[in-house]
Design an enzyme around this catalytic site. Structure first.
Site, mmCIF file in Angstrom:
data_model
loop_
_atom_site.group_PDB
_atom_site.id
_atom_site.type_symbol
_atom_site.label_atom_id
_atom_site.label_comp_id
_atom_site.label_asym_id
_atom_site.label_seq_id
_atom_site.Cartn_x
_atom_site.Cartn_y
_atom_site.Cartn_z
ATOM 1 N N SER A 182 0.867 -1.184 0.000
ATOM 2 C CA SER A 182 0.000 0.000 0.000
ATOM 3 C C SER A 182 0.899 1.227 0.000
ATOM 4 O O SER A 182 2.082 1.145 0.360
ATOM 5 C CB SER A 182 -0.832 -0.019 1.285
ATOM 6 O OG SER A 182 -1.453 1.228 1.508
ATOM 7 N N TYR B 57 -2.162 -1.171 10.437
ATOM 8 C CA TYR B 57 -2.118 -1.280 8.968
ATOM 9 C C TYR B 57 -0.784 -0.776 8.435
ATOM 10 O O TYR B 57 -0.130 -1.430 7.622
ATOM 11 C CB TYR B 57 -3.279 -0.470 8.375
ATOM 12 C CG TYR B 57 -3.494 -0.654 6.899
ATOM 13 C CD1 TYR B 57 -4.277 -1.697 6.413
ATOM 14 C CD2 TYR B 57 -2.938 0.234 5.980
ATOM 15 C CE1 TYR B 57 -4.498 -1.866 5.050
ATOM 16 C CE2 TYR B 57 -3.147 0.076 4.614
ATOM 17 C CZ TYR B 57 -3.929 -0.978 4.156
ATOM 18 O OH TYR B 57 -4.136 -1.123 2.810
HETATM 19 P P1 NAD Z 1 -11.582 -6.025 0.062
HETATM 20 O O1 NAD Z 1 -12.176 -5.983 1.427
HETATM 21 O O2 NAD Z 1 -12.467 -5.801 -1.121
HETATM 22 O O3 NAD Z 1 -10.821 -7.382 -0.163
HETATM 23 C C1 NAD Z 1 -10.120 -8.037 0.850
HETATM 24 C C2 NAD Z 1 -10.104 -9.501 0.531
HETATM 25 O O4 NAD Z 1 -9.449 -10.184 1.583
HETATM 26 C C3 NAD Z 1 -11.525 -10.067 0.418
HETATM 27 O O5 NAD Z 1 -11.570 -11.017 -0.624
HETATM 28 C C4 NAD Z 1 -11.708 -10.750 1.768
HETATM 29 O O6 NAD Z 1 -12.623 -11.817 1.711
HETATM 30 C C5 NAD Z 1 -10.295 -11.219 2.035
HETATM 31 N N1 NAD Z 1 -10.029 -11.505 3.432
HETATM 32 C C6 NAD Z 1 -10.253 -10.734 4.521
HETATM 33 N N2 NAD Z 1 -9.916 -11.401 5.642
HETATM 34 C C7 NAD Z 1 -9.456 -12.613 5.242
HETATM 35 C C8 NAD Z 1 -8.980 -13.759 5.928
HETATM 36 N N3 NAD Z 1 -8.913 -13.811 7.258
HETATM 37 N N4 NAD Z 1 -8.620 -14.835 5.192
HETATM 38 C C9 NAD Z 1 -8.718 -14.833 3.832
HETATM 39 N N5 NAD Z 1 -9.163 -13.784 3.137
HETATM 40 C C10 NAD Z 1 -9.532 -12.684 3.837
HETATM 41 O O7 NAD Z 1 -10.374 -4.981 0.078
HETATM 42 P P2 NAD Z 1 -9.405 -4.481 -1.088
HETATM 43 O O8 NAD Z 1 -9.557 -3.025 -1.085
HETATM 44 O O9 NAD Z 1 -9.593 -5.234 -2.338
HETATM 45 O O10 NAD Z 1 -7.979 -4.827 -0.456
HETATM 46 C C11 NAD Z 1 -7.136 -5.875 -0.931
HETATM 47 C C12 NAD Z 1 -5.700 -5.593 -0.544
HETATM 48 O O11 NAD Z 1 -5.282 -4.365 -1.138
HETATM 49 C C13 NAD Z 1 -5.490 -5.428 0.966
HETATM 50 O O12 NAD Z 1 -4.268 -6.010 1.344
HETATM 51 C C14 NAD Z 1 -5.449 -3.915 1.125
HETATM 52 O O13 NAD Z 1 -4.716 -3.534 2.248
HETATM 53 C C15 NAD Z 1 -4.747 -3.513 -0.157
HETATM 54 N N6 NAD Z 1 -4.957 -2.106 -0.540
HETATM 55 C C16 NAD Z 1 -6.218 -1.635 -0.821
HETATM 56 C C17 NAD Z 1 -6.370 -0.291 -1.185
HETATM 57 C C18 NAD Z 1 -7.703 0.305 -1.553
HETATM 58 O O14 NAD Z 1 -7.801 1.519 -1.710
HETATM 59 N N7 NAD Z 1 -8.754 -0.482 -1.738
HETATM 60 C C19 NAD Z 1 -5.241 0.548 -1.227
HETATM 61 C C20 NAD Z 1 -3.993 0.017 -0.909
HETATM 62 C C21 NAD Z 1 -3.859 -1.313 -0.575
#
Ligand code: NAD
Length: 257
Positions: free
Chosen positions: A139, A152
């Site tokens: 991130s 985080y």
């Molecule tokens: P999201 O909530 O849509 O997806 C998260 C995924 O992780 C989901 O499929 C969920 O089911 C899964 N998950 C959660 N807990 C879990 C567990 N205990 N075991 C297995 N799977 C689990 O969120 P996202 O925005 O798609 O985030 C995905 C990644 O990208 C994360 O690591 C997040 O930190 C990173 N990220 C997101 C953003 C953003 O703006 N959306 C920015 C930077 C980084």
């Protein structure tokens, strides 16, 4: 770029960025393993439809990324792993002194330790195959900080550190490890925050997006899951064979500020 014949495991991939990355890898020809901690018919149906759409093999394997043994079992159950995308992640926002201990433990386990366990299980398979790509979804918070996101930010900085160690330990092999550092990406999770943010600040949803959510993103645009997926596909390409141990920001200029 064809990833035909390669198997990719994407943790936390039944929604958001993980699903977007899985789609782009499948589009490039890779067989994909989707994962989350649930085991619903929809999870398996999602894998089936992705497989049909792109003519690849696609399976869903349930494994809770907060548990070391389930992380390792995911990779074992997949049977092979040429591409590992460590993506599962959660968030919690609170000042340090009020930060719930169980939230700290869960974020460190899911956002950071799961990447360690999955990588540890996948590397022997990559070595046996003579090729491997580890893509860690970190991130902008793996490179910078924000208040109230202590777990985080700590976990994502940890993932960036782990990326460097993995790269060094595999440097002489045809295995690379890099971290993608997204800024704000428009996933269902972020989308659902827009109405509440608008209400809280007495703004329209458009204003809330630009002035509050995208405050630190100079482009004033969200990154898309397709762009994150495309970056992952690039990291799996021959052009990226000498890119290892580094971070690629997809953040509309956030970390240039
Ligand atoms: P999201 O909530 O849509 O997806 C998260 C995924 O992780 C989901 O499929 C969920 O089911 C899964 N998950 C959660 N807990 C879990 C567990 N205990 N075991 C297995 N799977 C689990 O969120 P996202 O925005 O798609 O985030 C995905 C990644 O990208 C994360 O690591 C997040 O930190 C990173 N990220 C997101 C953003 C953003 O703006 N959306 C920015 C930077 C980084």
């Amino acid at each position: 770029m064809s990833l035909k014949g390669k198997t990719a495991i994407i943790t936390g991939s039944n929604s958001g960025i993980g699903l977007g990355v899985a789609r782009e890898l499948a589009k490039a020809g890779a067989d994909v393993i989707l994962n989350s901690f649930t085991d619903n018919e929809e999870d398996h149906a999602l894998a089936r439809s992705l497989g049909e759409e792109f003519g690849v093999s696609a399976r869903y394997i349930k494994a809770d990324m907060s548990k070391a043994d389930e992380c390792r079992a995911l990779v074992e159950q997949a049977g092979s792993c040429d591409i590992l995308v460590n993506n599962a992640g959660i968030q919690h926002v609170a000042p340090i002194e009020d930060f719930p201990i169980e939230k700290w433990d869960a974020i460190v386990a899911i956002n950071m330790s799961s990447a360690f366990h999955c990588t540890a299980a996948a590397l022997p398979m990559m070595r046996k195959a003579g090729w491997g790509r580890v893509v860690n979804i970190a991130s902008a918070h793996g490179l910078t900080a924000s208040p109230y996101k202590v777990a985080y930010v700590a976990a994502k900085h940890g993932v960036v550190g782990m990326t460097k160690v993995t790269a060094l330990e595999t440097a002489k092999e045809d295995i690379t490890c890099n971290a993608i550092c997204p800024g704000y990406v428009l996933t269902p999770l972020v989308e659902s925050q827009i109405p509440d943010t608008a209400k809280k600040y007495g703004m329209t949803e458009e204003e809330a997006k630009e002035k509050v959510i995208l405050e630190r993103q100079p482009s004033k645009q969200f990154a898309t899951v397709e762009q994150i997926g495309g970056t992952a596909v690039f990291l799996c390409s021959d052009a990226a064979a000498q890119i290892t141990g580094t971070t690629i920001s997809v953040d509309g200029g956030w970390t240039a500020l």
